[in-house]
Design a protein around this motif. Structure first.
Motif, PDB file in Angstrom:
ATOM      1  N   GLN A   1       4.072  -2.614  -3.368  1.00 42.48           N
ATOM      2  CA  GLN A   1       4.599  -3.568  -4.338  1.00 42.48           C
ATOM      3  C   GLN A   1       3.558  -3.833  -5.419  1.00 42.48           C
ATOM      4  OE1 GLN A   1       3.758  -4.896  -1.148  1.00 42.48           O
ATOM      5  NE2 GLN A   1       5.631  -4.329  -0.124  1.00 42.48           N
ATOM      6  N   HIS A   2       4.062  -4.290  -6.561  1.00 44.21           N
ATOM      7  CA  HIS A   2       3.165  -4.704  -7.647  1.00 44.21           C
ATOM      8  C   HIS A   2       2.980  -6.217  -7.553  1.00 44.21           C
ATOM      9  CE1 HIS A   2       1.151  -4.684 -11.487  1.00 44.21           C
ATOM     10  NE2 HIS A   2       1.895  -5.719 -11.832  1.00 44.21           N
ATOM     11  N   CYS A   3       1.731  -6.658  -7.536  1.00 46.00           N
ATOM     12  CA  CYS A   3       1.419  -8.085  -7.491  1.00 46.00           C
ATOM     13  C   CYS A   3       1.213  -8.588  -8.916  1.00 46.00           C
ATOM     14  CB  CYS A   3       0.177  -8.327  -6.644  1.00 46.00           C
ATOM     15  SG  CYS A   3      -0.285 -10.070  -6.592  1.00 46.00           S
ATOM     16  N   ARG A   4       2.068  -9.488  -9.352  1.00 46.23           N
ATOM     17  CA  ARG A   4       1.981  -9.991 -10.716  1.00 46.23           C
ATOM     18  C   ARG A   4       0.775 -10.903 -10.926  1.00 46.23           C
ATOM     19  NH1 ARG A   4       7.998 -11.968 -11.470  1.00 46.23           N
ATOM     20  NH2 ARG A   4       7.661 -12.005 -13.711  1.00 46.23           N
ATOM     21  N   LEU A   5       0.311 -11.553  -9.877  1.00 50.46           N
ATOM     22  CA  LEU A   5      -0.844 -12.447 -10.008  1.00 50.46           C
ATOM     23  C   LEU A   5      -2.140 -11.684 -10.269  1.00 50.46           C
ATOM     24  CD1 LEU A   5      -0.055 -14.974  -7.153  1.00 50.46           C
ATOM     25  CD2 LEU A   5       0.160 -15.355  -9.615  1.00 50.46           C
ATOM     26  N   THR A   6      -2.324 -10.590  -9.553  1.00 50.95           N
ATOM     27  CA  THR A   6      -3.565  -9.809  -9.684  1.00 50.95           C
ATOM     28  C   THR A   6      -3.400  -8.584 -10.566  1.00 50.95           C
ATOM     29  OG1 THR A   6      -3.058  -8.485  -7.733  1.00 50.95           O
ATOM     30  CG2 THR A   6      -4.322 -10.513  -7.382  1.00 50.95           C
TER      31      THR A   6
ATOM     32  N   THR B   1      -0.150  -3.272  -4.222  1.00 49.74           N
ATOM     33  CA  THR B   1      -0.538  -3.609  -2.856  1.00 49.74           C
ATOM     34  C   THR B   1       0.317  -2.824  -1.870  1.00 49.74           C
ATOM     35  OG1 THR B   1       1.004  -5.446  -2.710  1.00 49.74           O
ATOM     36  CG2 THR B   1      -1.206  -5.951  -3.510  1.00 49.74           C
ATOM     37  N   TYR B   2      -0.247  -2.560  -0.704  1.00 47.74           N
ATOM     38  CA  TYR B   2       0.564  -1.937   0.340  1.00 47.74           C
ATOM     39  C   TYR B   2       0.526  -2.766   1.600  1.00 47.74           C
ATOM     40  CZ  TYR B   2      -3.445   0.165   2.915  1.00 47.74           C
ATOM     41  OH  TYR B   2      -4.577   0.383   3.644  1.00 47.74           O
ATOM     42  N   SER B   3       1.590  -2.642   2.346  1.00 47.88           N
ATOM     43  CA  SER B   3       1.702  -3.225   3.679  1.00 47.88           C
ATOM     44  C   SER B   3       2.210  -2.119   4.581  1.00 47.88           C
ATOM     45  CB  SER B   3       2.698  -4.379   3.706  1.00 47.88           C
ATOM     46  OG  SER B   3       2.387  -5.338   2.742  1.00 47.88           O
ATOM     47  N   ILE B   4       1.659  -2.027   5.760  1.00 49.66           N
ATOM     48  CA  ILE B   4       2.111  -1.023   6.727  1.00 49.66           C
ATOM     49  C   ILE B   4       2.544  -1.761   7.991  1.00 49.66           C
ATOM     50  CG2 ILE B   4       1.504   1.001   8.094  1.00 49.66           C
ATOM     51  CD1 ILE B   4      -0.692   1.581   6.080  1.00 49.66           C
ATOM     52  N   TYR B   5       3.752  -1.451   8.438  1.00 47.49           N
ATOM     53  CA  TYR B   5       4.295  -2.074   9.632  1.00 47.49           C
ATOM     54  C   TYR B   5       4.703  -1.003  10.627  1.00 47.49           C
ATOM     55  CZ  TYR B   5       4.820  -6.148   6.613  1.00 47.49           C
ATOM     56  OH  TYR B   5       4.587  -7.175   5.755  1.00 47.49           O
TER      57      TYR B   5
ATOM     58  N   CYS C   1       4.907  -5.049  13.433  1.00 43.05           N
ATOM     59  CA  CYS C   1       3.502  -5.347  13.667  1.00 43.05           C
ATOM     60  C   CYS C   1       2.716  -4.851  12.456  1.00 43.05           C
ATOM     61  CB  CYS C   1       2.997  -4.648  14.914  1.00 43.05           C
ATOM     62  SG  CYS C   1       3.969  -5.034  16.374  1.00 43.05           S
ATOM     63  N   LEU C   2       2.031  -5.747  11.754  1.00 42.45           N
ATOM     64  CA  LEU C   2       1.269  -5.370  10.581  1.00 42.45           C
ATOM     65  C   LEU C   2       0.078  -4.511  10.985  1.00 42.45           C
ATOM     66  CD1 LEU C   2       0.892  -5.694   7.511  1.00 42.45           C
ATOM     67  CD2 LEU C   2      -0.524  -7.689   8.013  1.00 42.45           C
ATOM     68  N   LEU C   3      -0.011  -3.317  10.399  1.00 39.26           N
ATOM     69  CA  LEU C   3      -1.104  -2.399  10.717  1.00 39.26           C
ATOM     70  C   LEU C   3      -2.170  -2.375   9.630  1.00 39.26           C
ATOM     71  CD1 LEU C   3       0.958   0.657  12.004  1.00 39.26           C
ATOM     72  CD2 LEU C   3       0.014  -1.219  13.326  1.00 39.26           C
ATOM     73  N   GLY C   4      -1.827  -2.761   8.413  1.00 35.60           N
ATOM     74  CA  GLY C   4      -2.808  -2.734   7.342  1.00 35.60           C
ATOM     75  C   GLY C   4      -2.249  -3.302   6.056  1.00 35.60           C
ATOM     76  N   ILE C   5      -3.138  -3.815   5.217  1.00 32.56           N
ATOM     77  CA  ILE C   5      -2.741  -4.328   3.915  1.00 32.56           C
ATOM     78  C   ILE C   5      -3.945  -4.213   2.976  1.00 32.56           C
ATOM     79  CG2 ILE C   5      -3.306  -6.735   4.469  1.00 32.56           C
ATOM     80  CD1 ILE C   5      -0.797  -7.488   2.789  1.00 32.56           C
ATOM     81  N   ALA C   6      -3.709  -3.815   1.714  1.00 30.82           N
ATOM     82  CA  ALA C   6      -4.791  -3.670   0.737  1.00 30.82           C
ATOM     83  C   ALA C   6      -4.187  -3.607  -0.655  1.00 30.82           C
ATOM     84  CB  ALA C   6      -5.610  -2.424   1.027  1.00 30.82           C
ATOM     85  N   SER C   7      -5.036  -3.684  -1.698  1.00 33.98           N
ATOM     86  CA  SER C   7      -4.544  -3.587  -3.072  1.00 33.98           C
ATOM     87  C   SER C   7      -5.391  -2.618  -3.894  1.00 33.98           C
ATOM     88  CB  SER C   7      -4.514  -4.962  -3.736  1.00 33.98           C
ATOM     89  OG  SER C   7      -5.809  -5.487  -3.840  1.00 33.98           O
ATOM     90  N   TYR C   8      -4.735  -1.975  -4.897  1.00 37.52           N
ATOM     91  CA  TYR C   8      -5.372  -0.928  -5.708  1.00 37.52           C
ATOM     92  C   TYR C   8      -4.912  -1.032  -7.155  1.00 37.52           C
ATOM     93  CZ  TYR C   8      -6.793   0.949  -1.274  1.00 37.52           C
ATOM     94  OH  TYR C   8      -7.367   1.092  -0.043  1.00 37.52           O
ATOM     95  N   ASP C   9      -5.600  -0.319  -8.051  1.00 37.23           N
ATOM     96  CA  ASP C   9      -5.301  -0.365  -9.474  1.00 37.23           C
ATOM     97  C   ASP C   9      -4.040   0.398  -9.875  1.00 37.23           C
ATOM     98  OD1 ASP C   9      -7.466  -1.981 -10.099  1.00 37.23           O
ATOM     99  OD2 ASP C   9      -8.810  -0.264 -10.271  1.00 37.23           O
ATOM    100  N   SER C  10      -3.695   1.484  -9.176  1.00 40.09           N
ATOM    101  CA  SER C  10      -2.519   2.273  -9.548  1.00 40.09           C
ATOM    102  C   SER C  10      -1.621   2.503  -8.333  1.00 40.09           C
ATOM    103  CB  SER C  10      -2.937   3.640 -10.118  1.00 40.09           C
ATOM    104  OG  SER C  10      -3.423   4.471  -9.098  1.00 40.09           O
ATOM    105  N   TYR C  11      -0.352   2.779  -8.607  1.00 43.59           N
ATOM    106  CA  TYR C  11       0.607   3.062  -7.540  1.00 43.59           C
ATOM    107  C   TYR C  11       0.157   4.266  -6.720  1.00 43.59           C
ATOM    108  CZ  TYR C  11       4.790   4.503  -5.083  1.00 43.59           C
ATOM    109  OH  TYR C  11       5.664   4.872  -4.092  1.00 43.59           O
TER     110      TYR C  11
END
Length: 145
Positions: A93-98, A102-106, A119-129
């Protein structure tokens, strides 16, 4: 990186963002990804789009070919493969605040009840898709046996 179209021999630089990098492609193949692809890497620097779309089921470029050639997997193909084959859901997803991706893995678990458990396995954010998708795929590969 050089991207060549075998249909009309044009340069397809704008398509580079659709495909996972060469090394991640190889890792996915080693983990069992065996779907057809519309392009292949002749080597780590040359991405080639297939000439005959009707012959996509030819095994000529699907499989890891010794140490050089491998098919070029798109981000969406890899994300779908994780969901279907392993029950691992990757959301980007694109975070409008930052203003970052961002990605989420379940992991989709199958409980006794009819409702799935995530079950959440990971989450992080990056500059490009693309950067975010590749990072999520790398993380998901850690959960594949």
């Amino acid at each position: 990186m050089v991207i060549t179209c075998l249909i009309c021999s044009c340069n397809l630089k704008n398509m580079k963002h659709l495909f996972i990098n060469y090394y991640l492609n190889r890792q996915l193949r080693e983990k069992g990804f065996n779907e057809w692809c519309i392009a292949y890497y002749a080597n780590e620097l040359n991405l080639i789009v297939k000439k005959n779309i009707n012959s996509l089921h030819s095994k000529q470029f699907y499989w890891l070919d010794q140490n050089i050639c491998c098919s070029a997997i798109t981000h969406s193909q890899a994300i779908s493969w994780f969901r279907i084959r392993f029950g691992i859901k990757i959301d980007i997803q694109h975070c409008r605040l930052t203003n970052k991706e961002t990605y989420s893995i379940y992991k989709i678990a199958k409980p006794i009840s009819k409702q799935p458990v995530f079950c959440l396995l990971g989450i992080a954010s990056y500059d490009s898709y693309e950067e975010c998708a590749e990072a999520a795929i790398k993380k998901a590969l850690q959960w594949v046996k």
